[in-house]
Design a protein around this motif. Structure first.
Motif, PDB file in Angstrom:
ATOM      1  N   GLY A   6       3.464   8.244 -10.401  1.00 45.51           N
ATOM      2  CA  GLY A   6       3.214   6.997  -9.683  1.00 45.51           C
ATOM      3  C   GLY A   6       2.034   7.029  -8.728  1.00 45.51           C
ATOM      4  N   TRP A   7       1.153   8.002  -8.876  1.00 45.22           N
ATOM      5  CA  TRP A   7       0.004   8.108  -7.958  1.00 45.22           C
ATOM      6  C   TRP A   7      -0.856   6.845  -7.976  1.00 45.22           C
ATOM      7  CZ3 TRP A   7       0.492  12.014  -4.770  1.00 45.22           C
ATOM      8  CH2 TRP A   7       1.060  13.217  -5.181  1.00 45.22           C
ATOM      9  N   HIS A   8      -1.157   6.342  -9.181  1.00 43.28           N
ATOM     10  CA  HIS A   8      -2.020   5.162  -9.285  1.00 43.28           C
ATOM     11  C   HIS A   8      -1.315   3.906  -8.770  1.00 43.28           C
ATOM     12  CE1 HIS A   8      -3.774   7.958 -12.291  1.00 43.28           C
ATOM     13  NE2 HIS A   8      -4.910   7.470 -11.852  1.00 43.28           N
ATOM     14  N   CYS A   9      -0.008   3.856  -8.965  1.00 46.88           N
ATOM     15  CA  CYS A   9       0.754   2.703  -8.482  1.00 46.88           C
ATOM     16  C   CYS A   9       0.676   2.615  -6.957  1.00 46.88           C
ATOM     17  CB  CYS A   9       2.215   2.818  -8.915  1.00 46.88           C
ATOM     18  SG  CYS A   9       2.465   2.847 -10.714  1.00 46.88           S
ATOM     19  N   ARG A  10       0.867   3.751  -6.309  1.00 46.52           N
ATOM     20  CA  ARG A  10       0.825   3.763  -4.847  1.00 46.52           C
ATOM     21  C   ARG A  10      -0.589   3.505  -4.333  1.00 46.52           C
ATOM     22  NH1 ARG A  10       4.539   7.674  -6.247  1.00 46.52           N
ATOM     23  NH2 ARG A  10       3.047   9.399  -6.085  1.00 46.52           N
ATOM     24  N   TYR A  11      -1.581   4.014  -5.043  1.00 48.34           N
ATOM     25  CA  TYR A  11      -2.970   3.757  -4.659  1.00 48.34           C
ATOM     26  C   TYR A  11      -3.267   2.258  -4.695  1.00 48.34           C
ATOM     27  CZ  TYR A  11      -8.063   3.485  -5.101  1.00 48.34           C
ATOM     28  OH  TYR A  11      -9.383   3.151  -4.946  1.00 48.34           O
ATOM     29  N   ALA A  12      -2.810   1.583  -5.742  1.00 48.77           N
ATOM     30  CA  ALA A  12      -3.051   0.143  -5.867  1.00 48.77           C
ATOM     31  C   ALA A  12      -2.450  -0.621  -4.702  1.00 48.77           C
ATOM     32  CB  ALA A  12      -2.492  -0.366  -7.194  1.00 48.77           C
ATOM     33  N   ARG A  13      -1.274  -0.215  -4.282  1.00 48.20           N
ATOM     34  CA  ARG A  13      -0.651  -0.896  -3.151  1.00 48.20           C
ATOM     35  C   ARG A  13      -1.384  -0.589  -1.839  1.00 48.20           C
ATOM     36  NH1 ARG A  13       1.785  -4.809  -1.936  1.00 48.20           N
ATOM     37  NH2 ARG A  13       3.428  -3.860  -0.656  1.00 48.20           N
ATOM     38  N   GLU A  14      -1.938   0.605  -1.739  1.00 47.74           N
ATOM     39  CA  GLU A  14      -2.744   0.926  -0.550  1.00 47.74           C
ATOM     40  C   GLU A  14      -3.946  -0.013  -0.454  1.00 47.74           C
ATOM     41  OE1 GLU A  14      -3.822   4.997  -0.862  1.00 47.74           O
ATOM     42  OE2 GLU A  14      -1.766   5.732  -0.623  1.00 47.74           O
ATOM     43  N   LEU A  15      -4.430  -0.461  -1.606  1.00 48.70           N
ATOM     44  CA  LEU A  15      -5.541  -1.411  -1.633  1.00 48.70           C
ATOM     45  C   LEU A  15      -5.042  -2.852  -1.671  1.00 48.70           C
ATOM     46  CD1 LEU A  15      -8.219   0.298  -3.918  1.00 48.70           C
ATOM     47  CD2 LEU A  15      -7.888   0.458  -1.451  1.00 48.70           C
TER      48      LEU A  15
ATOM     49  N   SER B  70       1.586  -6.584  -6.463  1.00 50.18           N
ATOM     50  CA  SER B  70       2.743  -5.885  -7.008  1.00 50.18           C
ATOM     51  C   SER B  70       2.271  -4.961  -8.131  1.00 50.18           C
ATOM     52  CB  SER B  70       3.796  -6.863  -7.546  1.00 50.18           C
ATOM     53  OG  SER B  70       3.258  -7.626  -8.624  1.00 50.18           O
ATOM     54  N   VAL B  71       3.093  -3.949  -8.405  1.00 50.82           N
ATOM     55  CA  VAL B  71       2.744  -2.971  -9.443  1.00 50.82           C
ATOM     56  C   VAL B  71       3.985  -2.640 -10.253  1.00 50.82           C
ATOM     57  CG1 VAL B  71       1.765  -0.703  -9.943  1.00 50.82           C
ATOM     58  CG2 VAL B  71       1.004  -1.948  -7.905  1.00 50.82           C
ATOM     59  N   VAL B  72       3.814  -2.595 -11.566  1.00 50.74           N
ATOM     60  CA  VAL B  72       4.845  -2.094 -12.465  1.00 50.74           C
ATOM     61  C   VAL B  72       4.303  -0.832 -13.127  1.00 50.74           C
ATOM     62  CG1 VAL B  72       6.196  -2.512 -14.557  1.00 50.74           C
ATOM     63  CG2 VAL B  72       5.819  -4.373 -12.915  1.00 50.74           C
ATOM     64  N   GLY B  73       5.055   0.258 -13.008  1.00 45.61           N
ATOM     65  CA  GLY B  73       4.687   1.500 -13.677  1.00 45.61           C
ATOM     66  C   GLY B  73       5.706   1.817 -14.745  1.00 45.61           C
TER      67      GLY B  73
ATOM     68  N   GLN C 131       7.445  -3.391  -3.618  1.00 44.05           N
ATOM     69  CA  GLN C 131       6.530  -4.081  -4.524  1.00 44.05           C
ATOM     70  C   GLN C 131       6.059  -3.193  -5.667  1.00 44.05           C
ATOM     71  OE1 GLN C 131       6.212  -7.353  -4.256  1.00 44.05           O
ATOM     72  NE2 GLN C 131       7.634  -7.088  -2.533  1.00 44.05           N
ATOM     73  N   ILE C 132       6.590  -1.969  -5.736  1.00 42.06           N
ATOM     74  CA  ILE C 132       6.341  -1.093  -6.883  1.00 42.06           C
ATOM     75  C   ILE C 132       7.634  -0.945  -7.660  1.00 42.06           C
ATOM     76  CG2 ILE C 132       5.678   1.201  -7.676  1.00 42.06           C
ATOM     77  CD1 ILE C 132       3.978   1.518  -5.196  1.00 42.06           C
ATOM     78  N   GLU C 133       7.582  -1.285  -8.920  1.00 41.14           N
ATOM     79  CA  GLU C 133       8.759  -1.179  -9.799  1.00 41.14           C
ATOM     80  C   GLU C 133       8.453  -0.180 -10.911  1.00 41.14           C
ATOM     81  OE1 GLU C 133      11.367  -3.851 -12.983  1.00 41.14           O
ATOM     82  OE2 GLU C 133       9.727  -4.763 -11.849  1.00 41.14           O
TER      83      GLU C 133
END
Length: 244
Positions: A54-63, A67-70, A89-91
């Motif tokens: 989930g590294w990219h998912c969390r990065y997207a939320r930092e920016l 919302s993010v779906v992984g 907001q990350i699922e």
């Protein structure tokens, strides 16, 4: 074939000790270039195909992605991702990349990092991604470079003193599965030419925006001499495409 090596406890333990598993995105050599291919993420809905930890998912939320779906097929991967994530907001969903079936225009951005060379039908994935992207949405992906995947051995040709003489390329235009060794395990990767990657995207309706074969920068070479090998042959192919 939907591979799930990561739910094998021994394989997962070895994967968990890799530098990129321990250090996250900053330990992934291709990350500095990969992230430059992303569009503005603020307020966007993003899908990560093969999300791993989930590294990219969390990065997207930092920016400030909306919302993010992984998705990932591995329970081990998803358990680790959930344990490292505190963000409603990350699922994370357990789902094979081949089985995605999202609504038309559901996402603004779809990414995939080093996962699609494990998928047999790249053309089908392109069409599914095109369907679930909003108009002008962006698809950013990284795969092992076809020069790297052409031979299943994925290794140098060595001299008598063990020196690395050259990187062998053979059967380049013979696309299909390659039985390779990764972390002392047999894994199936699917070799495709650069032409196939690009044409599959174009034929699905995408406009290619940018390519990278990840030529190491001087800063990368200064920090890690092992990157000198990537000057001799490319290991990664990175692509940014837009639904036009």
């Amino acid at each position: 074939m939907k591979q799930n090596k990561y739910d094998d406890s021994g394989f997962f333990e070895k994967y968990s000790q890799m530098p990129r598993s321990l250090g996250g995105l900053d330990a992934a050599g291709e990350w500095t270039t990969f992230r430059t291919l992303f569009p503005e993420l603020r307020g966007k809905k993003m899908l990560d195909l093969g999300c791993g930890f989930g590294w990219h998912c969390r990065y997207a939320r930092e920016l400030q992605a909306r919302s993010v779906v992984g998705i990932d097929l591995s329970e081990n991967m998803l358990e680790r991702a959930k344990a490292m994530t505190e963000d409603p907001q990350i699922e994370y969903r357990r789902l094979a990349i081949e089985d995605i079936d999202f609504a038309e225009g559901e996402f603004d951005v779809v990414i995939s990092s080093l996962a699609l060379h494990y998928v047999e039908r790249f053309d089908l994935i392109c069409r599914k991604v095109y369907h679930c992207l909003a108009q002008d949405g962006t698809f950013v992906l990284s795969v092992e470079h076809p020069i790297f995947t052409a031979l299943a051995t994925q290794d140098w040709y060595y001299g008598q003193q063990g020196e690395k003489l050259h990187w062998p390329v053979d059967n380049y235009h013979e696309e299909g599965p390659r039985l390779s060794r990764f972390l002392d395990n047999d894994v199936i990767k699917y070799h495709r030419t650069v032409t196939t990657y690009i044409n599959a995207l174009i034929e699905s309706g995408f406009r290619i925006m940018k390519l990278s074969e990840l030529q190491p920068t001087q800063d990368m070479l200064d920090k890690n001499s092992a990157w000198q090998e990537e000057i001799r042959r490319p290991m990664f192919l990175l692509i940014s495409a837009v639904k036009g």
